[in-house]
Design a protein around this motif. Structure first.
Motif, PDB file in Angstrom:
ATOM      1  N   TRP A  63       0.809  -1.220   0.000  1.00  0.00           N
ATOM      2  CA  TRP A  63       0.000   0.000   0.000  1.00  0.00           C
ATOM      3  C   TRP A  63       0.843   1.270   0.000  1.00  0.00           C
ATOM      4  N   ASN A 185      -3.683   2.237  18.015  1.00  0.00           N
ATOM      5  CA  ASN A 185      -4.232   2.235  16.661  1.00  0.00           C
ATOM      6  C   ASN A 185      -5.514   1.422  16.584  1.00  0.00           C
ATOM      7  N   ARG A 296      -7.213  -3.403   1.141  1.00  0.00           N
ATOM      8  CA  ARG A 296      -7.145  -2.165   1.916  1.00  0.00           C
ATOM      9  C   ARG A 296      -7.610  -0.945   1.127  1.00  0.00           C
ATOM     10  N   GLU A 300     -10.682   1.505   2.250  1.00  0.00           N
ATOM     11  CA  GLU A 300     -10.520   2.936   2.500  1.00  0.00           C
ATOM     12  C   GLU A 300     -11.423   3.761   1.588  1.00  0.00           C
ATOM     13  N   GLN A 314      -8.136  -0.120  12.272  1.00  0.00           N
ATOM     14  CA  GLN A 314      -6.994   0.683  12.715  1.00  0.00           C
ATOM     15  C   GLN A 314      -7.250   2.146  12.354  1.00  0.00           C
ATOM     16  N   TRP A 316      -5.438   4.769  12.412  1.00  0.00           N
ATOM     17  CA  TRP A 316      -4.410   5.515  11.690  1.00  0.00           C
ATOM     18  C   TRP A 316      -4.655   5.431  10.182  1.00  0.00           C
ATOM     19  N   ASP A 317      -5.131   4.303   9.711  1.00  0.00           N
ATOM     20  CA  ASP A 317      -5.361   4.120   8.282  1.00  0.00           C
ATOM     21  C   ASP A 317      -6.668   4.760   7.813  1.00  0.00           C
TER      22      ASP A 317
END
Length: 544
Positions: A63, A185, A296, A300, A314, A316-317
C-alpha cells in the motif's frame, strides 16, 4: 507450497552464504573504500554529502505509495546528505516478492519490513543482511550516540550483533514518561451521525451489538445509492483477519499468558462467544460479501464514502477517509466508542507500541555502499533527521515559536484537509516513516485535526504495552515454525468459514475440527518455545 519452496531456496542461499562468509568483510570494505568514515563526534553523512548516491529501498507494504523526490522534504534531505532514494514496493503479495528476492539473493540496498515477519530471522541466519553494530564501529561510531541502547539490546542476536533498527518503538521508560498520553491504533468506530440517530446504542454486549447493526441497516439501507455495510473489518488474507484476531481479543481483554505460559487466546470462551456473534450477524445479512474480499484500498474508498456503519479497524489508516468525510460534513466522520467487551465487562486492553516497534530497517549484503547506508541511518534516527522528517524545512514548512517547532499555517491546513496532497507536496509528519521515532515526536505534544482527534484521544485510557509478547518468532525451518505456519494457514482458511457458517452447529463442527488439527499438529510445542522466548523478553525488559 510457495512458502515451503521459498524456505528451501533461502536455506540454499544460507549454505552458500556461510561458505562465503570469510570474504564478506572484504566485500564491504571494497564497496565502502571511497566513503570517508565518521567519528564519535562527527557523523559520517556530513563528511560525504558532496558525493551523490542512490539507494534502492524495499518497503514490504504494497500500500505504500510515496515516491522520493516529489516532496519538498525528500529534495531537502537529498540536498543535505547527498542520498537519493528509489523505493521498491511489491505490486501484489508481499511475502512472495520478498521470498523471491531472498531465494535469488537479489535483495536491494535497504529493506524495511514488519519486525514479526518470518523473513527477518531468515535473512539474518542466511547472512543476507549486515550487522549494523559492525558497520557503525568501522564507518560511523556516531551511530551509537543517537541509537537507543535498549532498542539495540532488544534486537541483539545470540551472536552479539544487531541487524535491524526499529521505528515507532517505545521503551518502558517512554511509557513512564508519557503515561496517559500514548494512543493505540486499535479502535471500534461508528459513523457519528448514524450512531447518534440510533440513540447511541450500547454495542458492548452481543445483544446490543447485533441490535445496533440491525437498526442501522433498517434506518439507513443505502448510502449514496450504494447498500450500507453494517460492519467493516480489515482485509482477510491467507492467515486470517487482524480485526477478528488481536483487535477483537484486545477489546475483550483476553490475556496473552496464563500461569506463566503463553495462552492460546483464540480458545478463550469469550472470544469464541463473540466469533459466534459475528456468525449470527453474517447469517442475518449484516456482513456484506465485500468484507471478505476487499483489499485495503477498497476498504478505504468505501470508508471515505461513509458506507460503513461500524468498523473494527486501525484508526491511523482512516486518516484520508476521515478528512474526506469531514470536509463533506463534520457529523459524518467516524468516532471511537466502546466496542465488544468480555462477559465480566472488563475495560479494553488496547495494544500500544512496544519496544519492538512496527518495522525494522536492515542493510543488505548487496548494498552498493554499506558505509554510506549506515551513515544515512545514523542521520535518520538522529534528532536532526527526526526534525527533518517530521517538521521538514525551517521557515518553509515550519518555524520555531516559543522554543517549539510548529508547522506553518498553510502546511498544517493542507495536512488537515488533504493528507495525500500534503505528503506529495511537502512530505512532513513522517511521510517517510521508515525510521520515525514516535516518542521523540511526542515531546512536542500531538496536535490532531478535528477530523482525526477523537479516535486517537479516546484510546488513551485503554493503552497497554504488550512488549513482553513481541519477538516470539520461531526459527525458520524449525519443527515449531513449520507447525505454526500450517496452523496459521488452516486458521486463514477456517476463519471465514466460521463466520459464514449457516448454523451454530456448523460453526461448532468447523471449530472442533480446527482445534483437533492444532493439537494433532503440535501447537503445544509452539507454545512451549514461545513461552521460553517470552521469559527472555521479560528479562530484557526487567519484568518479573
Amino acid at each position: 507450497m510457495k512458502k515451503l519452496l521459498a524456505v528451501v531456496l533461502a536455506l540454499t542461499v544460507a549454505a552458500t552464504t556461510l561458505m562465503a562468509n570469510g570474504s564478506q568483510e572484504a566485500a564491504v570494505a571494497q564497496k565502502s573504500a571511497a566513503t570517508k568514515p565518521g567519528t564519535g563526534s562527527t557523523p559520517g553523512w556530513q563528511l560525504n554529502k558532496d558525493k551523490p548516491i542512490t539507494f534502492d529501498w524495499y518497503i514490504n507494504f504494497s500500500w505504500f505509495a510515496r515516491q522520493w523526490g516529489d516532496s519538498a522534504v525528500s529534495k531537502y534531505i537529498t540536498e543535505k546528505t547527498g542520498v537519493n532514494i528509489r523505493y521498491i514496493v511489491p505490486a501484489g503479495n508481499e511475502a512472495e516478492k520478498l521470498n523471491s528476492m531472498i531465494a535469488g539473493n537479489t535483495l536491494p540496498d535497504l529493506i524495511t519490513i514488519g519486525w514479526w515477519e518470518g523473513q527477518v530471522p531468515m535473512m539474518i541466519d542466511s547472512g543476507l543482511v549486515l550487522p549494523l553494530d559492525e558497520l557503525a564501529q568501522k564507518y560511523d561510531p556516531y551511530f551509537f550516540k543517537v541509537a537507543n541502547p535498549q532498542k539495540l539490546g532488544w534486537y541483539r542476536q545470540e551472536n552479539g550483533h544487531v541487524y535491524g533498527y526499529p521505528n515507532a518503538s517505545y521503551t518502558p521508560q517512554d511509557y513512564e514518561k508519557l503515561k496517559g498520553k500514548l494512543t493505540s491504533n486499535q479502535t471500534f468506530l461508528v459513523r457519528k451521525d448514524m450512531y447518534e440517530a440510533l440513540g447511541k446504542p450500547d454495542m458492548t454486549t452481543p445483544e446490543g451489538f447485533l441490535a445496533a447493526l440491525r437498526a442501522a441497516k433498517a434506518k439507513f439501507p443505502s448510502i449514496g445509492g450504494q447498500p450500507i455495510i453494517p460492519i467493516g473489518l480489515m482485509e482477510f488474507g491467507d492467515t486470517g483477519c487482524a480485526s477478528l484476531e488481536g483487535y477483537l481479543q484486545n477489546f475483550l481483554a483476553i490475556p496473552y499468558e496464563k500461569n506463566g505460559k503463553i495462552y492460546d487466546r483464540s480458545t478463550d470462551p469469550d472470544y469464541v462467544r463473540w466469533l459466534k456473534v459475528f456468525r449470527q450477524a453474517n447469517q442475518e445479512g449484516l456482513i456484506a460479501t465485500d468484507v471478505f474480499v476487499d483489499k485495503r484500498s477498497q476498504i478505504e474508498e468505501k470508508a471515505a464514502q461513509g458506507r460503513y456503519f461500524a468498523m473494527l479497524y486501525q484508526n491511523w489508516d482512516m486518516q484520508a477517509a476521515q478528512m474526506a468525510l469531514y470536509n463533506q460534513d463534520p457529523n459524518k466522520i467516524y468516532i471511537a466508542v466502546e466496542g465488544p467487551k468480555n462477559s465480566k465487562k472488563e475495560p479494553h486492553t488496547l495494544g500500544g507500541q512496544g519496544i519492538a516497534g512496527w518495522t525494522l530497517t536492515l542493510i543488505s549484503k548487496n548494498c552498493k555502499d554499506p558505509a554510506r547506508a549506515i551513515q544515512f541511518l545514523t542521520y535518520l534516527i538522529s534528532e536532526e533527521g527526526q526534525m527533518d522528517t517530521y517538521f521538514g524545512i525551517p521557515n518553509v514548512t515550519y518555524a520555531m515559536k516559543d522554543g517549539k517547532p510548529e508547522l506553518l499555517p498553510a502546511v498544517a491546513e493542507l495536512d488537515t484537509k488533504d493528507k495525500n496532497a500534503q505528503e506529495t507536496k511537502y512530505g512532513v509528519q513522517y511521510t517517510y516513516w521508515m525510521l520515525m521515532d514516535n516518542p521523540w515526536a511526542d515531546q512536542w505534544g500531538a496536535k490532531y485535526s478535528p477530523a482525526l482527534a477523537q479516535p486517537q484521544l479516546w484510546t488513551r485510557p485503554y493503552v497497554k504495552s504488550f512488549a513482553a509478547y513481541d519477538n516470539l518468532q520461531l526459527t525458520p525451518g524449525s519443527d515449531e515454525a513449520l507447525i505454526a505456519e500450517e496452523i496459521s494457514r488452516r486458521w486463514g482458511r477456517d476463519l471465514p468459514r466460521l463466520i459464514r457458517a449457516k448454523s451454530e452447529a456448523e460453526f461448532d463442527q468447523i471449530w472442533n475440527e480446527l482445534q483437533k488439527f492444532k493439537q494433532d499438529k503440535g501447537i503445544a510445542k509452539v507454545q512451549a518455545v514461545q513461552t521460553q522466548k517470552m521469559t527472555v523478553n521479560k528479562q530484557k525488559l526487567g519484568m518479573k
